[in-house]
Design a protein around this motif. Structure first.
Motif, short mmCIF file in Angstrom:
data_model
loop_
_atom_site.label_atom_id
_atom_site.label_comp_id
_atom_site.label_asym_id
_atom_site.label_seq_id
_atom_site.Cartn_x
_atom_site.Cartn_y
_atom_site.Cartn_z
N ASP A 178 12.99 36.91 44.92
CA ASP A 178 13.06 38.19 44.24
C ASP A 178 11.77 39.22 45.38
OD1 ASP A 178 12.80 40.15 42.78
OD2 ASP A 178 12.03 39.47 41.01
N PRO A 179 12.55 40.10 45.88
CA PRO A 179 11.62 41.16 46.19
C PRO A 179 10.79 41.66 45.22
CG PRO A 179 13.79 41.43 46.96
CD PRO A 179 13.81 40.52 45.77
N VAL A 221 9.22 37.63 50.15
CA VAL A 221 9.65 36.48 49.18
C VAL A 221 9.12 35.14 49.69
CG1 VAL A 221 11.51 38.02 48.17
CG2 VAL A 221 11.76 36.16 50.08
N CYS A 222 9.06 34.21 48.52
CA CYS A 222 8.58 33.07 48.75
C CYS A 222 9.30 32.28 50.15
CB CYS A 222 8.54 32.17 47.56
SG CYS A 222 7.71 32.68 46.08
N ALA A 223 10.80 32.44 49.96
CA ALA A 223 11.86 31.96 50.74
C ALA A 223 11.61 32.21 52.18
CB ALA A 223 12.96 31.97 50.31
N GLU A 247 1.26 40.06 47.75
CA GLU A 247 0.11 41.09 47.27
C GLU A 247 0.59 41.60 46.05
OE1 GLU A 247 -0.56 44.37 50.39
OE2 GLU A 247 0.83 43.36 51.60
N GLY A 248 0.71 40.34 45.13
CA GLY A 248 1.04 40.76 43.81
C GLY A 248 -0.11 40.39 42.58
N LYS A 249 0.28 40.18 41.65
CA LYS A 249 -0.70 39.85 40.37
C LYS A 249 -0.32 38.44 39.74
CE LYS A 249 -2.87 44.03 38.48
NZ LYS A 249 -1.78 45.06 38.59
N ASN A 254 21.24 40.44 54.69
CA ASN A 254 20.37 39.72 53.75
C ASN A 254 20.75 38.23 53.75
OD1 ASN A 254 18.72 41.48 52.45
ND2 ASN A 254 20.38 42.49 51.34
N VAL A 255 22.09 37.91 53.99
CA VAL A 255 22.36 36.45 54.08
C VAL A 255 21.81 35.73 55.27
CG1 VAL A 255 24.48 34.88 54.14
CG2 VAL A 255 24.50 36.63 52.53
#
Ligand SMILES: [Fe+2]
Ligand SMILES: [Fe+2]
Lengths: 137, 354
Positions: free
Chosen positions: A54-55, A63-65, A105-107, B170-171
């Protein structure tokens, strides 16, 4: 610790509830129950994968991935373990927050935030079968 | 010149050295006849990522900006620079343009390789408009260089499956997205390559640049080229071939027959080795001693730089890893393969971290 005496009125209601909703013995469960619990877990795994990609989780769209394909290199099986940058033995959730704060760069997420739980479920599912190795680096 | 070290290469770069490791690769071609020696730099995988308007992900910008600054400080000056692909994260014009703006600070000519992140939004249209053809060859001081676009895939996947380029991009951008498709060079370029190589003397050192490895390591993350064997077969008649590739964001090296393979590090972020994916099998070359992984980590620990000496077509490649000891992978004529000069038979814990 003193245990508060239970008011009989309330107890009566609880017992009645058990009678109505759970007629079976407490230590019995069925195959259908097992399947339900498994599917509940898999639902959260699925949600975890969404959070993992999730961006909007952080502030910069990362994103983590992007860095952990298939949850690789997250090593949930090694937690709790000592983390130098946190200066203590930490939980998986605390390391997830470390990555949210830094590359994303999040909370921080609260440790009981549904997204935090989902992330952990997804990561753990990707590592299913790997031997438990607490403290290992 | 036989061996350069980082300090010699970066005389006068004190400030930047103090700031840490350099996300750029230096390639040196050294010949018996010293006057023929030359060097080139190699930068790869910066994944410039737009957040909104003129705001881009700071870390990825920084990695590329630093590599440009370091390259300009190199002494001796590289003859040219190779860029290994994935300028952009989602193939947007704004990302490619922003990346090229940063790269325009380089004083040398830059040769570009197409990465999947540059391609799958508009099928490389903007990239080609800015940079020209995505496969070609040229000769430089006795070496034949070939650039291939290795990130194409099956037409059915490219043209028939997606609502639009954004979805397709995106994919493909999701390394572990199971809806992705394996990379390939394809028939058209293979036919071109065959023709191109027909005019080259078999004793000429050949250097091939591709984005994906022209060997099969792990299909799940596209550390893979579907027609790798067919390309290798075309390269087989030559006495000495070196293949350099990006995409994998980690140190890999291998020897297959006459071909030495070397990967470049990314300026953006490191990737775990595919064998750390618990659910699948990979074929990381047994030869590769994995890159040192800091643990606890520095999130960009495997963004570093490398330079390569080439003696009679054989490469010696030095990697500098952020927060980690330097690695040198050199061709060992006795075993006829590249080996880590220090760690090949003597691994340290950060190399077995997975
Ligand atoms: Fe990349
Ligand atoms: Fe790539």
């Amino acid at each position: 610790m003193r245990i508060k005496p239970i008011q009989t009125g309330a107890l009566g209601i609880i017992l009645a509830g058990l009678m109505i909703f759970s007629p079976a013995q407490a230590d019995e469960f069925t195959k259908a129950d097992l399947e339900l619990w498994q599917s509940e877990f898999q639902e959260v795994v699925k949600k975890g994968r969404q959070v993992f990609t999730d961006p909007g989780l952080g502030t910069n769209g990362v994103v983590c991935a992007q860095c952990h394909p298939n949850g690789a290199n997250t090593h949930p099986e090694t937690y709790p373990k000592f983390q130098k940058q946190l200066g203590k033995v930490a939980t998986l959730g605390e390391m997830i927050n470390f990555c949210i704060r830094n590359p994303l760069e999040g909370k921080d997420l609260a440790l009981d935030d549904q997204r935090m739980i989902a992330l952990q479920a997804y990561i753990a599912e990707e590592r299913r079968g790997v031997k438990l190795a607490p403290g290992k680096h | 010149m036989s061996k350069l070290n980082r300090r010699e290469l970066l005389k006068g770069a004190g400030v930047l050295l103090a700031a840490g490791t350099l996300p750029v690769s230096m390639v040196e071609m050294a010949f018996a006849d010293n006057s023929k020696n030359f060097t080139f730099a190699y930068i790869s995988d910066s994944h410039i990522q737009q957040i909104k308007g003129n705001i881009f992900v700071r870390n990825w910008d920084r990695g590329l900006i630093r590599s440009v600054a370091e390259t300009n400080l190199m002494d001796p000056k590289p003859d040219f620079v190779f860029y290994g692909g994935d300028i952009a994260q989602l193939g947007k014009k704004s990302e490619i343009d922003h990346g090229l703006e940063i790269l325009s600070g380089l004083r040398q000519k830059v040769h570009y390789v197409m990465g999947e992140h540059d391609y799958y939004l508009d099928l490389g249209e903007h990239w080609k408009k800015r940079l020209g053809p995505d496969y070609y060859s040229f000769d430089h001081k006795g070496v034949h260089f070939v650039v291939l676009n290795s990130i194409l895939t099956y037409d059915d996947w490219t043209y028939n499956r997606w609502a639009d380029g954004v979805e397709r991009m995106n994919v493909m951008a999701g390394l572990d997205d199971h809806r992705g498709s394996p990379f390939m060079v394809g028939e058209k370029q293979r036919a071109w390559l065959k023709k191109d190589l027909a005019g080259v003397d078999l004793n000429t050192p050949v250097i091939v640049f591709s984005h994906s490895p022209l060997q099969k390591i792990y299909r799940g993350w596209n550390f893979w080229t579907e027609d790798a064997e067919q390309i290798q077969a075309l390269l087989k008649p030559f006495k000495k071939v070196n293949v350099f590739y990006g995409h994998v964001h980690q140190i890999q090296y291998n020897q297959i027959g006459n071909i030495s393979f070397h990967s470049a590090m990314a300026t953006a972020w490191p990737w775990p080795y595919p064998e750390s994916n618990a659910k699948d099998a990979s074929h990381l070359p047994k030869l590769t001693v994995q890159m040192n992984r800091a643990d606890p980590f520095f999130e960009r620990d495997a963004t570093g730089w490398q330079y390569i000496d080439i003696h009679s077509g054989n490469a010696a490649m030095t990697f500098s890893l952020t927060d980690n000891s330097t690695r040198t992978v050199a061709f060992n004529p006795e075993t006829n393969r590249p080996e880590d000069t220090r760690y090949q038979n003597n691994r340290i814990p950060p190399q077995d971290h997975y």
